[in-house]
Design a protein around this motif. Structure first.
Motif, PDB file in Angstrom:
ATOM      1  N   CYS A 141       0.833  -1.203   0.000  1.00 32.13           N
ATOM      2  CA  CYS A 141       0.000   0.000   0.000  1.00 32.13           C
ATOM      3  C   CYS A 141       0.868   1.254   0.000  1.00 32.13           C
ATOM      4  CB  CYS A 141      -0.917  -0.018   1.224  1.00 32.13           C
ATOM      5  SG  CYS A 141      -2.023   1.414   1.345  1.00 32.13           S
ATOM      6  N   ALA A 142       1.908   1.267   0.849  1.00 31.58           N
ATOM      7  CA  ALA A 142       2.797   2.425   0.913  1.00 31.58           C
ATOM      8  C   ALA A 142       3.510   2.637  -0.409  1.00 31.58           C
ATOM      9  CB  ALA A 142       3.819   2.224   2.035  1.00 31.58           C
ATOM     10  N   ALA A 143       3.882   1.549  -1.074  1.00 30.37           N
ATOM     11  CA  ALA A 143       4.585   1.664  -2.354  1.00 30.37           C
ATOM     12  C   ALA A 143       3.707   2.307  -3.409  1.00 30.37           C
ATOM     13  CB  ALA A 143       5.029   0.277  -2.819  1.00 30.37           C
ATOM     14  N   LEU A 144       2.457   1.863  -3.505  1.00 31.91           N
ATOM     15  CA  LEU A 144       1.578   2.385  -4.554  1.00 31.91           C
ATOM     16  C   LEU A 144       1.089   3.783  -4.229  1.00 31.91           C
ATOM     17  CD1 LEU A 144       0.526   1.512  -7.288  1.00 31.91           C
ATOM     18  CD2 LEU A 144      -1.543   0.674  -6.168  1.00 31.91           C
ATOM     19  N   ARG A 145       0.943   4.097  -2.948  1.00 30.78           N
ATOM     20  CA  ARG A 145       0.540   5.449  -2.557  1.00 30.78           C
ATOM     21  C   ARG A 145       1.594   6.464  -2.984  1.00 30.78           C
ATOM     22  NH1 ARG A 145      -3.123   6.809   1.503  1.00 30.78           N
ATOM     23  NH2 ARG A 145      -1.630   8.258   2.427  1.00 30.78           N
ATOM     24  N   GLY A 146       2.841   6.022  -3.092  1.00 32.46           N
ATOM     25  CA  GLY A 146       3.917   6.927  -3.493  1.00 32.46           C
ATOM     26  C   GLY A 146       3.904   7.246  -4.967  1.00 32.46           C
ATOM     27  N   ALA A 147       3.113   6.508  -5.738  1.00 29.30           N
ATOM     28  CA  ALA A 147       3.026   6.758  -7.187  1.00 29.30           C
ATOM     29  C   ALA A 147       1.705   7.442  -7.484  1.00 29.30           C
ATOM     30  CB  ALA A 147       3.133   5.439  -7.954  1.00 29.30           C
ATOM     31  N   GLY A 148       1.632   8.725  -7.197  1.00 26.24           N
ATOM     32  CA  GLY A 148       0.408   9.481  -7.412  1.00 26.24           C
ATOM     33  C   GLY A 148       0.178   9.817  -8.873  1.00 26.24           C
ATOM     34  N   ALA A 149      -0.871  10.597  -9.111  1.00 27.99           N
ATOM     35  CA  ALA A 149      -1.241  10.934 -10.481  1.00 27.99           C
ATOM     36  C   ALA A 149      -0.151  11.728 -11.190  1.00 27.99           C
ATOM     37  CB  ALA A 149      -2.549  11.734 -10.469  1.00 27.99           C
ATOM     38  N   ASP A 150       0.668  12.470 -10.419  1.00 35.96           N
ATOM     39  CA  ASP A 150       1.712  13.291 -11.030  1.00 35.96           C
ATOM     40  C   ASP A 150       3.080  12.608 -10.997  1.00 35.96           C
ATOM     41  OD1 ASP A 150       1.936  13.367  -8.302  1.00 35.96           O
ATOM     42  OD2 ASP A 150       2.338  15.528  -8.182  1.00 35.96           O
ATOM     43  N   ALA A 151       3.094  11.292 -10.765  1.00 40.17           N
ATOM     44  CA  ALA A 151       4.363  10.568 -10.689  1.00 40.17           C
ATOM     45  C   ALA A 151       5.033  10.503 -12.048  1.00 40.17           C
ATOM     46  CB  ALA A 151       4.134   9.153 -10.154  1.00 40.17           C
ATOM     47  N   GLU A 152       6.356  10.608 -12.040  1.00 34.62           N
ATOM     48  CA  GLU A 152       7.134  10.476 -13.273  1.00 34.62           C
ATOM     49  C   GLU A 152       7.215   9.005 -13.671  1.00 34.62           C
ATOM     50  OE1 GLU A 152       8.294  12.964 -15.048  1.00 34.62           O
ATOM     51  OE2 GLU A 152       7.540  14.462 -13.614  1.00 34.62           O
ATOM     52  N   PRO A 153       7.442   8.727 -14.965  1.00 36.75           N
ATOM     53  CA  PRO A 153       7.556   7.325 -15.414  1.00 36.75           C
ATOM     54  C   PRO A 153       8.589   6.527 -14.616  1.00 36.75           C
ATOM     55  CG  PRO A 153       7.380   8.781 -17.304  1.00 36.75           C
ATOM     56  CD  PRO A 153       7.492   9.672 -16.098  1.00 36.75           C
ATOM     57  N   GLY A 154       9.706   7.175 -14.276  1.00 41.61           N
ATOM     58  CA  GLY A 154      10.724   6.476 -13.494  1.00 41.61           C
ATOM     59  C   GLY A 154      10.225   6.105 -12.109  1.00 41.61           C
ATOM     60  N   GLU A 155       9.422   6.983 -11.507  1.00 36.83           N
ATOM     61  CA  GLU A 155       8.865   6.701 -10.185  1.00 36.83           C
ATOM     62  C   GLU A 155       7.859   5.560 -10.259  1.00 36.83           C
ATOM     63  OE1 GLU A 155       9.034  11.049  -8.016  1.00 36.83           O
ATOM     64  OE2 GLU A 155       7.366  10.643  -9.396  1.00 36.83           O
ATOM     65  N   GLU A 156       7.075   5.524 -11.326  1.00 40.17           N
ATOM     66  CA  GLU A 156       6.121   4.439 -11.515  1.00 40.17           C
ATOM     67  C   GLU A 156       6.840   3.105 -11.631  1.00 40.17           C
ATOM     68  OE1 GLU A 156       3.552   5.193 -14.794  1.00 40.17           O
ATOM     69  OE2 GLU A 156       2.396   6.745 -13.743  1.00 40.17           O
ATOM     70  N   GLN A 157       7.947   3.103 -12.361  1.00 38.41           N
ATOM     71  CA  GLN A 157       8.699   1.863 -12.520  1.00 38.41           C
ATOM     72  C   GLN A 157       9.294   1.416 -11.194  1.00 38.41           C
ATOM     73  OE1 GLN A 157       8.758  -0.174 -15.236  1.00 38.41           O
ATOM     74  NE2 GLN A 157       9.688  -1.544 -13.707  1.00 38.41           N
ATOM     75  N   GLN A 158       9.752   2.353 -10.391  1.00 38.13           N
ATOM     76  CA  GLN A 158      10.274   2.009  -9.065  1.00 38.13           C
ATOM     77  C   GLN A 158       9.191   1.367  -8.209  1.00 38.13           C
ATOM     78  OE1 GLN A 158      11.906   5.593  -7.390  1.00 38.13           O
ATOM     79  NE2 GLN A 158      13.772   5.512  -8.618  1.00 38.13           N
ATOM     80  N   THR A 159       7.985   1.898  -8.318  1.00 40.93           N
ATOM     81  CA  THR A 159       6.856   1.332  -7.568  1.00 40.93           C
ATOM     82  C   THR A 159       6.577  -0.094  -8.014  1.00 40.93           C
ATOM     83  OG1 THR A 159       5.810   3.487  -7.206  1.00 40.93           O
ATOM     84  CG2 THR A 159       4.377   1.546  -7.108  1.00 40.93           C
ATOM     85  N   LEU A 160       6.525  -0.312  -9.321  1.00 44.46           N
ATOM     86  CA  LEU A 160       6.257  -1.649  -9.850  1.00 44.46           C
ATOM     87  C   LEU A 160       7.365  -2.629  -9.452  1.00 44.46           C
ATOM     88  CD1 LEU A 160       5.006  -0.612 -13.391  1.00 44.46           C
ATOM     89  CD2 LEU A 160       3.604  -1.521 -11.537  1.00 44.46           C
ATOM     90  N   THR A 161       8.595  -2.142  -9.462  1.00 44.39           N
ATOM     91  CA  THR A 161       9.717  -3.000  -9.063  1.00 44.39           C
ATOM     92  C   THR A 161       9.607  -3.373  -7.595  1.00 44.39           C
ATOM     93  OG1 THR A 161      11.183  -2.027 -10.727  1.00 44.39           O
ATOM     94  CG2 THR A 161      12.221  -3.143  -8.864  1.00 44.39           C
ATOM     95  N   ARG A 162       9.257  -2.411  -6.752  1.00 49.15           N
ATOM     96  CA  ARG A 162       9.116  -2.709  -5.316  1.00 49.15           C
ATOM     97  C   ARG A 162       7.985  -3.714  -5.089  1.00 49.15           C
ATOM     98  NH1 ARG A 162      10.518  -1.378  -0.200  1.00 49.15           N
ATOM     99  NH2 ARG A 162       8.895  -1.253   1.380  1.00 49.15           N
ATOM    100  N   LEU A 163       6.879  -3.564  -5.796  1.00 48.54           N
ATOM    101  CA  LEU A 163       5.776  -4.520  -5.650  1.00 48.54           C
ATOM    102  C   LEU A 163       6.219  -5.920  -6.062  1.00 48.54           C
ATOM    103  CD1 LEU A 163       2.747  -2.442  -7.000  1.00 48.54           C
ATOM    104  CD2 LEU A 163       3.218  -3.043  -4.615  1.00 48.54           C
ATOM    105  N   ALA A 164       6.987  -6.008  -7.134  1.00 42.45           N
ATOM    106  CA  ALA A 164       7.474  -7.318  -7.597  1.00 42.45           C
ATOM    107  C   ALA A 164       8.435  -7.937  -6.581  1.00 42.45           C
ATOM    108  CB  ALA A 164       8.159  -7.169  -8.956  1.00 42.45           C
ATOM    109  N   VAL A 165       9.287  -7.097  -5.972  1.00 49.51           N
ATOM    110  CA  VAL A 165      10.219  -7.604  -4.960  1.00 49.51           C
ATOM    111  C   VAL A 165       9.446  -8.072  -3.724  1.00 49.51           C
ATOM    112  CG1 VAL A 165      12.095  -6.980  -3.392  1.00 49.51           C
ATOM    113  CG2 VAL A 165      12.145  -6.222  -5.774  1.00 49.51           C
ATOM    114  N   LEU A 166       8.437  -7.307  -3.330  1.00 49.94           N
ATOM    115  CA  LEU A 166       7.600  -7.722  -2.205  1.00 49.94           C
ATOM    116  C   LEU A 166       6.960  -9.081  -2.483  1.00 49.94           C
ATOM    117  CD1 LEU A 166       5.842  -4.334  -1.344  1.00 49.94           C
ATOM    118  CD2 LEU A 166       7.369  -5.626   0.173  1.00 49.94           C
TER     119      LEU A 166
END
Length: 235
Positions: free
Chosen positions: A65-90
């Motif tokens: 939840c904390a990972a995805l909350r960090g990727a808001g509507a104004d998130a940069e593509p790189g930030e979105e990828q970091q979120t997806l990577t963290r979810l995959a690692v989790l």
């Protein structure tokens, strides 16, 4: 009622078509082997479940939840990828904490179905890019963020499912009084809140550092349960 509270009620509703109603959380196997014979045993079973796999799952749900909350509507593509990577690692780390192949299959199936349900009721742009069929706690935590919830909400929701599923199943498995069954949940509310708060406090920890509270007997019973042709619940 706040928007967040309404979202939590939606996510934790057992009638949400996410597949949870087909699972007993290991209770059917425990009843079959004589480890749960009455509601007093049920209380001990739920306490054990909440403090082991429940606590582990709550921590991973809060982290997702904390990972995805960090990727808001104004998130940069790189930030979105970091979120997806963290979810995959989790997801990978939670697999490593689940020795039973049967339980891993169940968790991924429930995660897949939960994301499918959320896609229908509350589409989110990142969902299309998420790993398909993540573990249920990871999907639950991501879903909580999609609904505007907090990490502690996600942890509470996962813990609620971990005890409400068996409490519902016991009525069919033992013809138990549903009032007695749900009283066991009420008696655990302080413990569940404590576990949820602890889980939320670890939401930003490195995935490798998240809890790994094992339940070897549950792993064994899950493997045995899959071998039975006659069963009321998938797990």
């Amino acid at each position: 009622m706040t928007h967040g509270t309404a979202g939590l009620l939606l996510l934790a509703d057992g009638r949400l078509p996410a597949g949870g109603y087909a699972h007993s959380g290991g209770l059917e196997a425990a009843v079959r082997t004589g480890r749960v014979r009455d509601t007093a045993d049920l209380g001990r079973f739920l306490t054990g479940r909440a403090t082991t796999t429940g606590a582990t799952n709550a921590a991973f749900a809060a982290a997702a939840c904390a990972a995805l909350r960090g990727a808001g509507a104004d998130a940069e593509p790189g930030e979105e990828q970091q979120t997806l990577t963290r979810l995959a690692v989790l997801d990978t780390e939670l697999d490593a904490r689940t020795p039973s192949p049967a339980l891993r299959r169940v968790s991924h199936a429930l995660g897949r179905q939960l994301l499918r349900a959320l896609k229908a009721v509350n589409p989110h742009p990142l969902q299309q890019r998420m790993q398909q069929g993540p573990n249920h706690p990871v999907a639950f935590g991501a879903g909580a963020a999609m609904l505007g919830l907090t990490p502690v909400d996600a942890a509470r929701g996962v813990l609620h499912e971990s005890v409400s599923g068996p409490s519902s199943a016991v009525v069919k498995l033992m013809s138990a009084d549903p009032f007695d069954a749900y009283r066991t949940i009420a008696e655990l509310r302080g413990l569940l809140d404590e576990i949820a708060e602890d889980a939320a406090g670890r939401a930003l920890d490195h995935p490798e550092d998240l809890p790994s509270y094992g339940a070897p007997l549950s792993d064994h019973l899950a493997e045995d349960h899959e071998t039975h042709e006659t069963r009321l619940f998938a797990s």
